[in-house]
Design a protein around this motif. Structure first.
Motif, PDB file in Angstrom:
ATOM      1  N   PRO B 229       0.814  -1.217   0.000  1.00 41.14           N
ATOM      2  CA  PRO B 229       0.000   0.000   0.000  1.00 41.14           C
ATOM      3  C   PRO B 229       0.846   1.264   0.000  1.00 41.14           C
ATOM      4  O   PRO B 229       0.432   2.286  -0.551  1.00 41.14           O
ATOM      5  CB  PRO B 229      -0.827  -0.115   1.285  1.00 41.14           C
ATOM      6  CG  PRO B 229      -0.100  -1.073   2.142  1.00 41.14           C
ATOM      7  CD  PRO B 229       0.621  -2.000   1.222  1.00 41.14           C
ATOM      8  N   VAL B 230       2.038   1.195   0.595  1.00 38.16           N
ATOM      9  CA  VAL B 230       2.871   2.399   0.678  1.00 38.16           C
ATOM     10  C   VAL B 230       3.346   2.823  -0.707  1.00 38.16           C
ATOM     11  O   VAL B 230       3.343   4.013  -1.036  1.00 38.16           O
ATOM     12  CB  VAL B 230       4.071   2.151   1.618  1.00 38.16           C
ATOM     13  CG1 VAL B 230       4.990   3.353   1.631  1.00 38.16           C
ATOM     14  CG2 VAL B 230       3.585   1.848   3.018  1.00 38.16           C
ATOM     15  N   VAL B 231       3.709   1.852  -1.530  1.00 37.91           N
ATOM     16  CA  VAL B 231       4.148   2.185  -2.886  1.00 37.91           C
ATOM     17  C   VAL B 231       3.039   2.936  -3.622  1.00 37.91           C
ATOM     18  O   VAL B 231       3.274   3.976  -4.234  1.00 37.91           O
ATOM     19  CB  VAL B 231       4.528   0.897  -3.652  1.00 37.91           C
ATOM     20  CG1 VAL B 231       4.685   1.176  -5.127  1.00 37.91           C
ATOM     21  CG2 VAL B 231       5.804   0.316  -3.080  1.00 37.91           C
ATOM     22  N   SER B 232       1.815   2.405  -3.516  1.00 42.40           N
ATOM     23  CA  SER B 232       0.710   3.070  -4.216  1.00 42.40           C
ATOM     24  C   SER B 232       0.521   4.483  -3.702  1.00 42.40           C
ATOM     25  O   SER B 232       0.367   5.427  -4.484  1.00 42.40           O
ATOM     26  CB  SER B 232      -0.595   2.296  -4.020  1.00 42.40           C
ATOM     27  OG  SER B 232      -0.401   0.954  -4.318  1.00 42.40           O
ATOM     28  N   VAL B 233       0.534   4.644  -2.385  1.00 38.48           N
ATOM     29  CA  VAL B 233       0.223   5.955  -1.839  1.00 38.48           C
ATOM     30  C   VAL B 233       1.351   6.936  -2.124  1.00 38.48           C
ATOM     31  O   VAL B 233       1.115   8.123  -2.341  1.00 38.48           O
ATOM     32  CB  VAL B 233      -0.104   5.879  -0.334  1.00 38.48           C
ATOM     33  CG1 VAL B 233       1.126   5.946   0.519  1.00 38.48           C
ATOM     34  CG2 VAL B 233      -1.037   7.017   0.042  1.00 38.48           C
ATOM     35  N   MET B 234       2.582   6.459  -2.192  1.00 37.82           N
ATOM     36  CA  MET B 234       3.677   7.374  -2.507  1.00 37.82           C
ATOM     37  C   MET B 234       3.521   7.915  -3.925  1.00 37.82           C
ATOM     38  O   MET B 234       3.776   9.081  -4.184  1.00 37.82           O
ATOM     39  CB  MET B 234       5.031   6.671  -2.370  1.00 37.82           C
ATOM     40  CG  MET B 234       5.534   6.467  -0.954  1.00 37.82           C
ATOM     41  SD  MET B 234       5.441   7.886   0.141  1.00 37.82           S
ATOM     42  CE  MET B 234       6.348   9.088  -0.797  1.00 37.82           C
ATOM     43  N   ALA B 235       3.101   7.041  -4.845  1.00 36.92           N
ATOM     44  CA  ALA B 235       2.887   7.491  -6.219  1.00 36.92           C
ATOM     45  C   ALA B 235       1.813   8.563  -6.248  1.00 36.92           C
ATOM     46  O   ALA B 235       1.974   9.617  -6.878  1.00 36.92           O
ATOM     47  CB  ALA B 235       2.491   6.310  -7.094  1.00 36.92           C
ATOM     48  N   ILE B 236       0.714   8.300  -5.521  1.00 31.86           N
ATOM     49  CA  ILE B 236      -0.371   9.279  -5.489  1.00 31.86           C
ATOM     50  C   ILE B 236       0.125  10.589  -4.883  1.00 31.86           C
ATOM     51  O   ILE B 236      -0.154  11.683  -5.385  1.00 31.86           O
ATOM     52  CB  ILE B 236      -1.563   8.713  -4.689  1.00 31.86           C
ATOM     53  CG1 ILE B 236      -2.164   7.540  -5.452  1.00 31.86           C
ATOM     54  CG2 ILE B 236      -2.597   9.782  -4.424  1.00 31.86           C
ATOM     55  CD1 ILE B 236      -3.270   6.831  -4.720  1.00 31.86           C
ATOM     56  N   GLN B 237       0.894  10.478  -3.822  1.00 31.68           N
ATOM     57  CA  GLN B 237       1.383  11.681  -3.144  1.00 31.68           C
ATOM     58  C   GLN B 237       2.304  12.487  -4.050  1.00 31.68           C
ATOM     59  O   GLN B 237       2.218  13.712  -4.106  1.00 31.68           O
ATOM     60  CB  GLN B 237       2.117  11.313  -1.846  1.00 31.68           C
ATOM     61  CG  GLN B 237       1.205  10.816  -0.739  1.00 31.68           C
ATOM     62  CD  GLN B 237       0.244  11.873  -0.256  1.00 31.68           C
ATOM     63  OE1 GLN B 237       0.503  13.063  -0.384  1.00 31.68           O
ATOM     64  NE2 GLN B 237      -0.886  11.457   0.277  1.00 31.68           N
ATOM     65  N   LEU B 238       3.183  11.800  -4.778  1.00 33.52           N
ATOM     66  CA  LEU B 238       4.087  12.514  -5.677  1.00 33.52           C
ATOM     67  C   LEU B 238       3.270  13.259  -6.729  1.00 33.52           C
ATOM     68  O   LEU B 238       3.552  14.422  -7.047  1.00 33.52           O
ATOM     69  CB  LEU B 238       5.063  11.534  -6.338  1.00 33.52           C
ATOM     70  CG  LEU B 238       6.089  12.149  -7.287  1.00 33.52           C
ATOM     71  CD1 LEU B 238       6.919  13.209  -6.594  1.00 33.52           C
ATOM     72  CD2 LEU B 238       7.011  11.084  -7.866  1.00 33.52           C
ATOM     73  N   GLY B 239       2.222  12.594  -7.232  1.00 34.05           N
ATOM     74  CA  GLY B 239       1.347  13.246  -8.187  1.00 34.05           C
ATOM     75  C   GLY B 239       0.697  14.483  -7.600  1.00 34.05           C
ATOM     76  O   GLY B 239       0.657  15.551  -8.224  1.00 34.05           O
TER      77      GLY B 239
END
Lengths: 305, 305, 711
Positions: B229-239
């Motif tokens: 889940p952290v990988v997904s949320v980091m991508a969203i956060q970077l966006g």
């Protein structure tokens, strides 16, 4: 043998009740023990009270300018006067009064936008979760698209291009903030739909709308209230950001974000102009967040983490 | 695996174009570009001529078609406000925002992940409680206000960093910290919850029965699962960092895409805003696409899909 | 069983003298406390046990009796807040009490003691390969190199019956079935040649046929490697077939210990006796009602006074309420010669033989002595109440937006009929399509092919309200079948409101009448589901199902989520209601002992098809289909000392999306011949779907014919 007989009598039923507390009583007890919830609720309701009765409490009209009394510091700083407890801004308007009226804007936008988002998100979420199939696929696609939108940028553009007003701010922020409701209600509905009490409801002849309104929505209520509370905070922050950037609530309406923007020019020698509205936003948002988190703990302790 | 990647890639592109279509309609409904170009107080006849000249009198869907056609030929449209090709503007402003976003994500990772791991290892300990309370507080701080406080504190009272501008690396430190902190609460909470879920799972019990404890348990059996889940949320956060840099760029006077966006909005420059929304959405779907691929690499179950 | 461990493994660190005198495992006065919001929960109270090398001990008890906690306490795997106390806790030469958690993890856990858990689907880490998870067990304890560990892993995977062992190492858990994963778990537990293996409900989550295979394997390996084993289970049948000694737990205490034969044949404690009476045993049940244990397990929070079982005991006396009875130890078959580990013991004030001498309580309390369990007499000619004719149900499965659709045939050409008064049991393993079939009979799902007739008319043509009034379901899980936000009264009255039956006042009265019928006290009317027990919840579900006085009840595993003592109550209730209301049941279950007690007819399903359909007596005495035979053999009835039979069932698991050619059962069938691979058998006039069946029945043609004439 008298006591044995007593046991026999008590055991008349097939087996005994497990817990003496109803769900509501349990919740009430947990609420009163939850410090974060109590703090959040107290602060939030005091701010709501102040906002509602701002016309009675505020010492001045928030729009009254007095160029002779410009940029007065708060009463505890050097040069402060008791007339203006929190000083005045660059146009000589009473800062306390502006802050009190600003609370109205923040709360209106927060509650309004959270309601708009709720209506959109919950409707889509429950439909997607309950009906599944192509409806779910369409809603999930909508969700993916919504997440890909640069929310703040679009909100800024829309509010400014349509023409900034409290109503427009509420609608635009609300329309852009429904994903949280959707994700949670969709998953919860999908889970509940699998449960046997939904099959039972169908087997006794309940229609889809009877199932949604009688069996599913009451079980989503707690989660929806929690998200609603948290979304109020998010919407308040969004409004503050829009107003700060000059594309939200327009002068001379007292909005906390706008007040920070106006105070920015004088912030190096009158830091209170920036600090005070910021504290106000912080207190309001943290109280809604604490209340939301607290409600989650209280209603569903198993989701605590 | 390649199949999976192709499918996800196609979906990402589809989403980007749906988003651009939605934006196109929303922006064109909000404002009349002909009036913007003609300027205020323009004669209705002049507006009509402009409408004819630019093709604004065509149906919106046709206009969107020609916008797409232009896009496919490398023509990104021309700004009404700056009277320059939009592409040049975007390329000119992008490096500042990209640097800012990357630094901000670095800040988020460095603060949030260790905190989450410490908190999850000892739930309900002092570290955990502190981390959670800090997260609640950090979530309630408007980040433009935090930026101003940073300027007052670290640029004026204690002149450590430059006040504003983007001419050196040091200029980026405060903005990156401000922008980075805004996602710390979300990432920290998610990572903590994810890790706690993993730690309470059956396979961790199995690993413990094998004799794994403490750090070895964490490294050899928990982290990889909790990463998902952290990988997904980091991508969203970077966006979101890219899209959310508007506020921070405005506070610290960085001349990046956020600044460009704000100026275009204030100038009602629809082509530039349209392009920026599209670019941000494209970057966002690209990032989530990459995180999906990364997750599939981490989790063998996803490779089958 | 010889209890002295003279078959010491070479290389173990204990001296011979050490072994002779000391048991492998010695637990004395073990206590586990768990602090909760409402007070301290005494999960384990004063448990003392000894176990010799190579010996198998079963710990049996209902949910919440503390049986798992006692085992977890050995390895320091208790919940974070739990506190453990004991006067002795010793494994061989390791004093577990004086060792730190780290030392236990290093020297004992996973090395000397290994565990097998209940949930094979979640107990393996999904992101690591089988090979890594096996080998790390050895390398973690510094036992061997990676290569040696790999070699042993391959050897053990073969040992636990997984084909192509070497290629399994690269596989991930999601690529294996539940039974295969549990085999991997067993191999993992054997990697370090442990002295003690603890299996916590190792087969509860598995199908019956797989359960028999896994338990057999576990027992064989335990003897082959001469390990001691603790098997934790709620199932007395399982316990009776797999272990030498048994300990019965109740409310955190050991209430009776002894060899399996002693405890099951001559129970000394009223609770053990009660448990035994609750179990429907084929051939053993003479009276129509099952024995039950009234009341509920007492709360383990706070101090308790007197015997923990007193409030439920049918033989309770005044002094039971005042003092906790001491553990009485007697000389038994399992006691070791030096008397240090006397194993026959019980915790009750009653004299030793008192309990086993009591008559079965069922015989004295039964108020339905002449309960007829025959199927609807004389109804055979009439139109059946409900009938499925060549019913199939196919699902289109699409894993994602882009992948192509596959067809899953959940139910394939099923025909069956229920006449008034029938109890038709639908038996089969998970995924065989029995719940899909039930859904279609309820009218909640429509068949892809074939039709369902209700009193001769198509079910789909009947008005939904009319249909739902006459056919009602009872579901498996009483925790999910009641809406948690409605009161018991609201839940039971709901059907009347949806159907708008009669006056509102009368509805209330009807609810009270129905509650009485199912044995629910009226005071629960305003309670919420979370306030009542599992058994009561199932009663509420039954009340809701019968309040409109339906004709057919479709019960989907109505008791499999309940403890045995509660299961007996619910089964009794269903039998009573059948008499009182003239109900017809379709009973879906995997538990053949429930079938034996309830059913009049049995339909056996395998991969969507009915493979055999016959009267109950016929199935139990003379089953025709090999699969039915395997199911019957897998039924682990309580027979102390008897081993688990080898069913000969293949370990191939057919993919429902890619059904085998020919007979669907042939890849697993112990009796398959070449022809079975090629030709799909029909469900013949004798309702057996097997190519070999005609051959079989030819051998007994004459007998069959005479039988036929007698009819």
């Amino acid at each position: 043998m008298a006591r044995v007989e007593q046991i026999e009598r008590e055991l008349d039923g097939p087996d005994e009740a497990v817990s003496s507390l109803t769900t509501k009583a349990l919740m009430r007890r947990r609420m009163l023990r939850h410090k974060g919830f109590l703090f959040g609720a107290t602060v939030l309701f005091s701010l709501v009270f102040l906002a509602i009765f701002a016309p009675l409490i505020a010492p001045f009209d928030p729009l009254d300018q007095s160029l002779a009394r410009r940029l007065l510091p708060p009463v505890w700083s050097e040069g402060g006067v008791w007339d203006h407890l929190l000083g005045t801004d660059h146009l000589g308007r009473d800062y306390l009064s502006r802050l009190l009226y600003g609370a109205r804007i923040s709360l209106m936008v927060g509650i309004g936008a959270a309601t708009v988002g709720l209506l959109i998100g919950v409707t889509l979420g429950v439909c997607a979760g309950y009906f599944g199939g192509w409806i779910d696929q369409v809603v999930s696609y909508l969700l993916t698209c919504q997440l890909a939108l640069p929310g703040l940028l679009l909100a800024m553009s829309l509010v400014f291009l349509i023409g900034p007003s409290v109503f427009v701010v509420i609608c635009v922020i609300g329309v852009l903030h429904w994903t949280y409701y959707l994700v949670v209600t969709r998953t919860a509905t999908m889970q509940i739909k699998q449960l046997d009490y939904i099959s039972s409801a169908r087997a006794i002849g309940s229609s889809n709308s009877q199932i949604i309104f009688y069996e599913i929505l009451p079980n989503l209520l707690n989660q929806i209230i929690v998200i609603f509370t948290l979304e109020i905070g998010i919407a308040i922050l969004a409004e503050a950001a829009l107003s700060f950037l000059g594309v939200g609530i327009q002068a001379p309406t007292p909005s906390w974000g706008l007040m920070i923007a106006e105070g920015k020019t004088a912030m190096f020698y009158r830091p209170w102009l920036v600090i005070l509205p910021g504290i106000a936003i912080f207190m309001l948002v943290i109280s809604t967040n604490l209340m939301g988190d607290g409600l989650r703990d209280v209603t569903a302790p198993e989701n605590r983490n | 695996m390649i199949n999976y990647a192709l499918k996800r890639g196609a979906l990402a592109l589809l989403v980007a174009f749906t988003v651009s279509l939605a934006t196109f309609f929303l922006l064109n409904f909000s404002t009349d570009p002909a009036e913007v170009i003609a300027g205020e107080d323009a004669e209705p006849e002049v507006v009509e001529v402009i409408r004819e000249q630019y093709g604004f009198n065509r149906p919106l869907i046709v206009q969107y078609g020609s916008w797409l056609k232009g896009l496919s030929q490398g023509d990104f449209g021309e700004s009404y406000y700056w009277r320059r090709p939009v592409l040049d503007l975007v390329i000119e402003h992008a490096p500042v925002t990209i640097q800012l976003a990357l630094m901000a994500v670095f800040v988020t990772i460095v603060v949030a992940l260790p905190l989450a791991i410490f908190a999850a290892m000892k739930p309900n300990s002092i570290v955990d409680r502190m981390a959670l309370s800090t997260a609640v507080a950090a979530q309630a701080i408007p980040n433009f206000w935090l930026g101003l406080l940073f300027i007052i504190l670290f640029a004026v009272t204690f002149p450590i960093f430059p006040v504003s501008g983007d001419s050196s690396f040091a200029h980026f430190i405060m903005p990156a910290i401000v922008l980075g902190t805004s996602s710390v609460p979300a990432v920290m909470r998610l990572a903590r919850t994810g890790l706690l879920d993993v730690l309470s799972s059956d396979y961790i019990r199995t690993a413990r029965s094998k004799g794994y404890r403490g750090t070895t348990l964490l490294v050899r059996h928990a982290l990889r699962n909790a990463m998902l889940p952290v990988v997904s949320v980091m991508a969203i956060q970077l966006g979101h960092k890219l899209g959310g840099s508007v506020v921070v760029e405005s506070v610290f006077a960085l001349n990046g895409l956020g600044r460009l966006a704000l100026d275009s909005i204030l100038g009602s420059d629809v082509p530039t805003v349209q392009m920026l929304v599209f670019v941000f959405a494209l970057i966002f779907v690209l990032l989530t696409f990459l995180s999906d691929i990364l997750n599939a690499w981490i989790d063998p179950r996803m490779r089958l899909r | 069983m010889i209890m002295e461990a003279d078959t010491e493994k070479p290389g173990a660190e204990n001296t011979v003298a050490d072994v002779k005198q000391n048991p492998l495992l010695k637990i004395e006065n073990l206590e586990v406390d768990i602090p909760t919001a409402n007070g301290t929960l005494h999960a384990v109270r004063d448990v003392s046990l000894t176990l010799n090398r190579g010996e198998a001990l079963g710990i049996v008890g209902e949910s919440g009796s503390g049986k798992s906690m006692s085992a977890l306490a050995l390895l320091g795997l208790l919940p974070a807040k739990a506190q453990r106390r004991a006067s002795t806790l010793r494994l061989g030469r390791h004093d577990l009490l004086s060792m730190s958690d780290g030392e236990i993890a290093k020297k004992v856990s996973g090395d000397r003691i290994t565990m097998i858990f209940q949930e094979p689907m979640t107990s393996l880490n999904p992101v690591y390969s089988i090979g890594r998870q096996l080998t790390e067990t050895m390398t973690l304890h510094g036992k061997s190199s990676e290569a040696q560990a790999r070699e042993r892993a391959i050897y053990l995977l073969g040992k636990v019956g997984l084909s192509a062992a070497e290629s399994r190492l690269a596989q991930y858990p999601h690529q294996l079935s539940g039974g295969q994963r549990q085999r991997v778990m067993i191999a993992m537990a054997l990697m370090n040649e442990p002295e003690l293996i603890i299996a916590d409900e190792p087969t509860t989550a598995l199908d019956v046929t797989v359960q028999a295979q896994i338990l057999r394997l576990l027992g064989d390996l335990q003897r082959e490697f001469n390990m001691a084993m603790i098997l934790i289970s709620h199932d007395l049948g399982v316990i009776s077939r797999t272990v030498d000694k048994v300990a019965v737990m109740y409310a955190g205490q050991l209430i009776e210990t002894g060899t399996v034969k002693e405890v099951l044949d001559q129970p000394r404690h009223p609770y053990t006796r009660g448990l035994l009476d609750c179990i429907p045993e084929p051939g053993k049940q003479k009276s129509a009602r099952l024995g039950t244990i009234r009341g509920l397990v007492p709360s383990l929070i706070g101090e308790t006074k007197g015997c923990a079982f007193a409030n439920r005991c049918s033989m309770v006396r005044d002094d039971c309420l005042d003092q906790s009875p001491p553990l009485k130890v007697e000389e038994g078959e399992g006691s070791s010669p030096d008397h240090s580990s006397a194993f026959r013991s019980f915790r009750c004030v009653l004299p030793a033989d008192w309990v086993s001498d009591q008559p079965r309580p069922a015989e004295e309390t039964s108020n339905l002595v002449n309960l007829s369990l025959e199927s609807g007499v004389g109804q055979q000619e009439a139109v059946p109440l409900i009938e499925a004719k060549g019913v199939s149900r196919r699902f289109s499965i699409r894993r994602s937006l882009f992948s192509r659709t596959e067809t899953l045939t959940a139910v394939d050409d099923v025909s069956l009929s229920l006449s008034k008064g029938d109890v038709l049991a639908l038996v089969g393993e998970s995924g065989c399509g029995k719940s899909t079939l039930a859904k279609m009979l309820l009218g909640l799902d429509a068949p892809s092919n074939g039709e369902i007739l209700f009193e001769g008319a198509p079910l789909s043509g009947i008005n939904p309200l009319e249909r739902t009034r006459r056919i009602q379901p009872v579901f498996q899980d009483p925790y999910s079948s009641l809406n948690p936000r409605k009161t018991i009264g609201e839940i039971i009255i709901r059907p009347l409101n949806v159907h708008n039956f009669g006056e509102v006042k009368d509805r209330q009265k009807e609810v009270e009448r129905t509650m009485e019928m199912v044995g629910l006290p009226r005071r629960l009317f305003h309670s919420f589901p979370n306030q009542i027990s599992g058994g009561q919840r199932q009663r509420v579900a039954i009340a809701r199902a019968i309040i409109m006085r339906p004709e057919i009840l479709i019960c989907d595993e109505p008791t499999s989520a309940l403890d045995v003592s509660v299961q007996a109550q619910i089964l009794n209730l269903l039998q009573e209601l059948r008499q009182e209301l003239g109900l017809t049941y379709l009973l879906i279950t995997h538990d053949l002992s429930v079938v034996e007690y309830m059913a009049t007819k049995i339909a056996v399903m395998y991969l969507g098809q009915i493979v055999e359909l016959a009267e109950k007596e016929k199935i139990f005495s003379d089953a025709a289909h090999p699969y039915t035979n395997v199911l019957l053999q897998s039924l682990l009835t309580m027979q102390p000392g008897q081993k688990i039979p080898d069913t000969g069932l293949g370990a191939v698991y057919s993919n429902p999306l890619d059904l085998p050619k020919g007979c669907r059962f042939h890849p697993r069938c112990p009796e398959a011949i070449n022809e079975c691979r090629l030709k799909e058998p029909e469900l013949g006039s004798l309702y057996v779907r097997c190519l070999r069946h005609p051959l079989k029945s030819n051998d007994v043609t004459i007998k069959n014919e005479t039988n036929f004439l007698e009819y």
